[in-house]
Design a protein around this motif. Structure first.
Motif, PDB file in Angstrom:
ATOM      1  N   PRO A 124     -81.174 -71.032  31.915  1.00  0.00           N
ATOM      2  CA  PRO A 124     -81.918 -71.210  33.165  1.00  0.00           C
ATOM      3  C   PRO A 124     -81.905 -72.638  33.710  1.00  0.00           C
ATOM      4  CG  PRO A 124     -83.210 -69.948  31.581  1.00  0.00           C
ATOM      5  CD  PRO A 124     -81.992 -70.431  30.865  1.00  0.00           C
ATOM      6  N   VAL A 125     -82.147 -73.615  32.866  1.00  0.00           N
ATOM      7  CA  VAL A 125     -82.215 -75.004  33.331  1.00  0.00           C
ATOM      8  C   VAL A 125     -80.831 -75.508  33.723  1.00  0.00           C
ATOM      9  CG1 VAL A 125     -82.809 -77.368  32.669  1.00  0.00           C
ATOM     10  CG2 VAL A 125     -84.319 -75.472  32.019  1.00  0.00           C
ATOM     11  N   ALA A 126     -79.834 -75.232  32.904  1.00  0.00           N
ATOM     12  CA  ALA A 126     -78.468 -75.672  33.222  1.00  0.00           C
ATOM     13  C   ALA A 126     -77.984 -75.029  34.517  1.00  0.00           C
ATOM     14  CB  ALA A 126     -77.529 -75.327  32.072  1.00  0.00           C
ATOM     15  N   ASN A 127     -78.330 -73.760  34.723  1.00  0.00           N
ATOM     16  CA  ASN A 127     -77.929 -73.042  35.932  1.00  0.00           C
ATOM     17  C   ASN A 127     -78.566 -73.681  37.166  1.00  0.00           C
ATOM     18  OD1 ASN A 127     -78.391 -70.632  37.986  1.00  0.00           O
ATOM     19  ND2 ASN A 127     -76.684 -70.034  36.641  1.00  0.00           N
ATOM     20  N   ILE A 128     -79.855 -73.973  37.090  1.00  0.00           N
ATOM     21  CA  ILE A 128     -80.556 -74.594  38.225  1.00  0.00           C
ATOM     22  C   ILE A 128     -79.967 -75.965  38.530  1.00  0.00           C
ATOM     23  CG2 ILE A 128     -82.745 -75.588  39.012  1.00  0.00           C
ATOM     24  CD1 ILE A 128     -84.168 -73.398  37.322  1.00  0.00           C
ATOM     25  N   VAL A 129     -79.794 -76.784  37.509  1.00  0.00           N
ATOM     26  CA  VAL A 129     -79.316 -78.158  37.731  1.00  0.00           C
ATOM     27  C   VAL A 129     -77.897 -78.148  38.303  1.00  0.00           C
ATOM     28  CG1 VAL A 129     -78.806 -80.373  36.638  1.00  0.00           C
ATOM     29  CG2 VAL A 129     -80.859 -79.118  35.982  1.00  0.00           C
ATOM     30  N   ALA A 130     -77.018 -77.327  37.740  1.00  0.00           N
ATOM     31  CA  ALA A 130     -75.638 -77.265  38.252  1.00  0.00           C
ATOM     32  C   ALA A 130     -75.619 -76.756  39.692  1.00  0.00           C
ATOM     33  CB  ALA A 130     -74.780 -76.374  37.354  1.00  0.00           C
ATOM     34  N   ALA A 131     -76.396 -75.715  39.982  1.00  0.00           N
ATOM     35  CA  ALA A 131     -76.443 -75.167  41.344  1.00  0.00           C
ATOM     36  C   ALA A 131     -76.985 -76.194  42.328  1.00  0.00           C
ATOM     37  CB  ALA A 131     -77.290 -73.897  41.367  1.00  0.00           C
ATOM     38  N   CYS A 132     -78.011 -76.920  41.940  1.00  0.00           N
ATOM     39  CA  CYS A 132     -78.574 -77.951  42.820  1.00  0.00           C
ATOM     40  C   CYS A 132     -77.607 -79.115  42.997  1.00  0.00           C
ATOM     41  CB  CYS A 132     -79.915 -78.429  42.283  1.00  0.00           C
ATOM     42  SG  CYS A 132     -81.226 -77.197  42.470  1.00  0.00           S
ATOM     43  N   ASN A 133     -76.852 -79.435  41.963  1.00  0.00           N
ATOM     44  CA  ASN A 133     -75.828 -80.479  42.052  1.00  0.00           C
ATOM     45  C   ASN A 133     -74.750 -80.049  43.051  1.00  0.00           C
ATOM     46  OD1 ASN A 133     -74.579 -82.915  41.402  1.00  0.00           O
ATOM     47  ND2 ASN A 133     -73.617 -82.101  39.555  1.00  0.00           N
ATOM     48  N   TYR A 134     -74.330 -78.792  42.958  1.00  0.00           N
ATOM     49  CA  TYR A 134     -73.352 -78.232  43.903  1.00  0.00           C
ATOM     50  C   TYR A 134     -73.912 -78.234  45.328  1.00  0.00           C
ATOM     51  CZ  TYR A 134     -70.946 -74.541  46.511  1.00  0.00           C
ATOM     52  OH  TYR A 134     -70.286 -73.817  47.476  1.00  0.00           O
ATOM     53  N   ALA A 135     -75.146 -77.746  45.487  1.00  0.00           N
ATOM     54  CA  ALA A 135     -75.760 -77.678  46.815  1.00  0.00           C
ATOM     55  C   ALA A 135     -75.916 -79.076  47.420  1.00  0.00           C
ATOM     56  CB  ALA A 135     -77.115 -76.973  46.736  1.00  0.00           C
ATOM     57  N   ALA A 136     -76.245 -80.061  46.590  1.00  0.00           N
ATOM     58  CA  ALA A 136     -76.369 -81.438  47.084  1.00  0.00           C
ATOM     59  C   ALA A 136     -75.023 -81.947  47.591  1.00  0.00           C
ATOM     60  CB  ALA A 136     -76.899 -82.354  45.986  1.00  0.00           C
ATOM     61  N   ASP A 137     -73.955 -81.639  46.868  1.00  0.00           N
ATOM     62  CA  ASP A 137     -72.617 -82.069  47.261  1.00  0.00           C
ATOM     63  C   ASP A 137     -72.158 -81.371  48.547  1.00  0.00           C
ATOM     64  OD1 ASP A 137     -70.103 -83.431  46.894  1.00  0.00           O
ATOM     65  OD2 ASP A 137     -69.270 -81.570  46.092  1.00  0.00           O
ATOM     66  N   ARG A 138     -72.484 -80.099  48.651  1.00  0.00           N
ATOM     67  CA  ARG A 138     -71.977 -79.306  49.773  1.00  0.00           C
ATOM     68  C   ARG A 138     -72.905 -79.282  50.989  1.00  0.00           C
ATOM     69  NH1 ARG A 138     -67.678 -74.913  49.864  1.00  0.00           N
ATOM     70  NH2 ARG A 138     -68.135 -73.951  51.860  1.00  0.00           N
ATOM     71  N   TYR A 139     -74.227 -79.247  50.754  1.00  0.00           N
ATOM     72  CA  TYR A 139     -75.190 -79.069  51.849  1.00  0.00           C
ATOM     73  C   TYR A 139     -76.221 -80.190  51.966  1.00  0.00           C
ATOM     74  CZ  TYR A 139     -73.313 -74.376  51.316  1.00  0.00           C
ATOM     75  OH  TYR A 139     -72.461 -73.298  51.199  1.00  0.00           O
ATOM     76  N   GLY A 140     -76.172 -81.165  51.071  1.00  0.00           N
ATOM     77  CA  GLY A 140     -77.132 -82.256  51.087  1.00  0.00           C
ATOM     78  C   GLY A 140     -78.318 -82.035  50.148  1.00  0.00           C
ATOM     79  N   SER A 141     -78.686 -80.776  49.940  1.00  0.00           N
ATOM     80  CA  SER A 141     -79.797 -80.439  49.042  1.00  0.00           C
ATOM     81  C   SER A 141     -79.922 -78.922  48.966  1.00  0.00           C
ATOM     82  CB  SER A 141     -81.111 -81.024  49.562  1.00  0.00           C
ATOM     83  OG  SER A 141     -82.208 -80.533  48.805  1.00  0.00           O
ATOM     84  N   MET A 142     -80.488 -78.420  47.870  1.00  0.00           N
ATOM     85  CA  MET A 142     -80.776 -77.001  47.760  1.00  0.00           C
ATOM     86  C   MET A 142     -81.793 -76.599  48.830  1.00  0.00           C
ATOM     87  SD  MET A 142     -80.145 -74.112  46.306  1.00  0.00           S
ATOM     88  CE  MET A 142     -79.307 -74.371  44.757  1.00  0.00           C
ATOM     89  N   ASP A 143     -82.585 -77.554  49.297  1.00  0.00           N
ATOM     90  CA  ASP A 143     -83.570 -77.275  50.334  1.00  0.00           C
ATOM     91  C   ASP A 143     -82.909 -76.837  51.643  1.00  0.00           C
ATOM     92  OD1 ASP A 143     -85.482 -78.061  48.507  1.00  0.00           O
ATOM     93  OD2 ASP A 143     -85.710 -80.063  49.343  1.00  0.00           O
ATOM     94  N   ASN A 144     -81.656 -77.181  51.843  1.00  0.00           N
ATOM     95  CA  ASN A 144     -80.937 -76.822  53.072  1.00  0.00           C
ATOM     96  C   ASN A 144     -80.222 -75.481  52.969  1.00  0.00           C
ATOM     97  OD1 ASN A 144     -81.712 -79.320  54.109  1.00  0.00           O
ATOM     98  ND2 ASN A 144     -79.887 -80.326  53.323  1.00  0.00           N
ATOM     99  N   VAL A 145     -80.347 -74.796  51.847  1.00  0.00           N
ATOM    100  CA  VAL A 145     -79.668 -73.508  51.630  1.00  0.00           C
ATOM    101  C   VAL A 145     -80.651 -72.388  51.938  1.00  0.00           C
ATOM    102  CG1 VAL A 145     -78.512 -72.047  49.939  1.00  0.00           C
ATOM    103  CG2 VAL A 145     -78.175 -74.529  49.876  1.00  0.00           C
ATOM    104  N   ASP A 146     -80.269 -71.526  52.890  1.00  0.00           N
ATOM    105  CA  ASP A 146     -81.141 -70.419  53.280  1.00  0.00           C
ATOM    106  C   ASP A 146     -80.465 -69.056  53.174  1.00  0.00           C
ATOM    107  OD1 ASP A 146     -83.496 -71.887  53.959  1.00  0.00           O
ATOM    108  OD2 ASP A 146     -82.439 -72.632  55.718  1.00  0.00           O
ATOM    109  N   SER A 147     -79.280 -69.020  52.588  1.00  0.00           N
ATOM    110  CA  SER A 147     -78.571 -67.758  52.409  1.00  0.00           C
ATOM    111  C   SER A 147     -77.554 -67.955  51.274  1.00  0.00           C
ATOM    112  CB  SER A 147     -77.872 -67.344  53.704  1.00  0.00           C
ATOM    113  OG  SER A 147     -76.888 -68.298  54.047  1.00  0.00           O
ATOM    114  N   ALA A 148     -76.736 -66.967  51.065  1.00  0.00           N
ATOM    115  CA  ALA A 148     -75.715 -67.110  50.022  1.00  0.00           C
ATOM    116  C   ALA A 148     -74.937 -68.399  50.268  1.00  0.00           C
ATOM    117  CB  ALA A 148     -74.776 -65.910  50.043  1.00  0.00           C
ATOM    118  N   TYR A 149     -74.631 -69.085  49.214  1.00  0.00           N
ATOM    119  CA  TYR A 149     -73.976 -70.396  49.380  1.00  0.00           C
ATOM    120  C   TYR A 149     -72.724 -70.477  48.602  1.00  0.00           C
ATOM    121  CZ  TYR A 149     -76.532 -71.434  45.046  1.00  0.00           C
ATOM    122  OH  TYR A 149     -77.021 -71.419  43.775  1.00  0.00           O
TER     123      TYR A 149
END
Length: 193
Positions: free
Chosen positions: A168-193
């Motif tokens: 769970p923790v590794a999944n969240i951190v990796a996904a947020c790292n990806y979202a930060a690289d691609r969208y600036g932050s996981m906060d900016n993701v509102d659908s499938a990413y």
């Protein structure tokens, strides 16, 4: 109900360890005070009693220390630790632990933004697997709380977290790292990413 019981368990153990430690101190004090009386009555006869009381006090103190250490070990088994902080083994704990790791690595993402995306992607199930979308059809199904595919996890995995996609923790951190690289932050993701 299960979470409430889990959170009480370490408290009971710590209370038992505290009672043991306080009881040990009381017994040692009583034993030494009684020995001091005996010493006044007959100095030669009191020496074995003093040694015995001191030995008993040391033994009881050691037992209390072991009980306290066992209590801490049991409490750590009920939750995870990161950065000196203990986290519950549930969705709230996973998000909080992930955010602590993210902070250390400069990865943005709010608690609410992460939770919103987890609920949409997996309903909070760390073992969720999407076996129907295009990624699954290509042989790399999305997995875990934030539905990450293995190549993305491998690329954005953060050292210090388990190297397991469904952790769970590794999944969240990796996904947020990806979202930060691609969208600036996981906060900016509102659908499938």
């Amino acid at each position: 109900m299960r979470t409430a019981l889990r959170s009480l368990k370490p408290t009971r153990r710590l209370a038992a360890a505290a009672v043991t430690a306080v009881g040990t101190a009381g017994i040692a004090t009583t034993a030494l005070a009684g020995t001091a009386h005996a010493a006044e009555a007959g100095k030669h006869e009191a020496r074995p009693a003093i040694a015995s009381a001191a030995s008993t006090a040391q033994h009881l103190t050691a037992q209390a220390a072991h009980a306290k250490a066992d209590s801490k070990a049991d409490s750590k088994a009920d939750g995870k630790q990161a950065g000196g902080q203990e986290y519950a083994d549930d969705l709230d704990g996973w998000i909080r632990e992930a955010r602590a790791i993210m902070k250390e690595h400069g990865i943005p993402g709010s608690y609410d933004g992460i939770k919103r995306n987890i609920i949409r992607e997996s309903a909070g199930d760390p073992n969720a697997v999407n076996d129907w979308d295009i990624n699954a059809k290509k042989g790399t199904p999305s997995k875990g709380l934030l539905q990450v595919i293995q190549p993305t996890f491998d690329r954005y995995h953060v050292e210090g977290t388990p190297d397991k996609l469904t952790d769970p923790v590794a999944n969240i951190v990796a996904a947020c790292n990806y979202a930060a690289d691609r969208y600036g932050s996981m906060d900016n993701v509102d659908s499938a990413y």
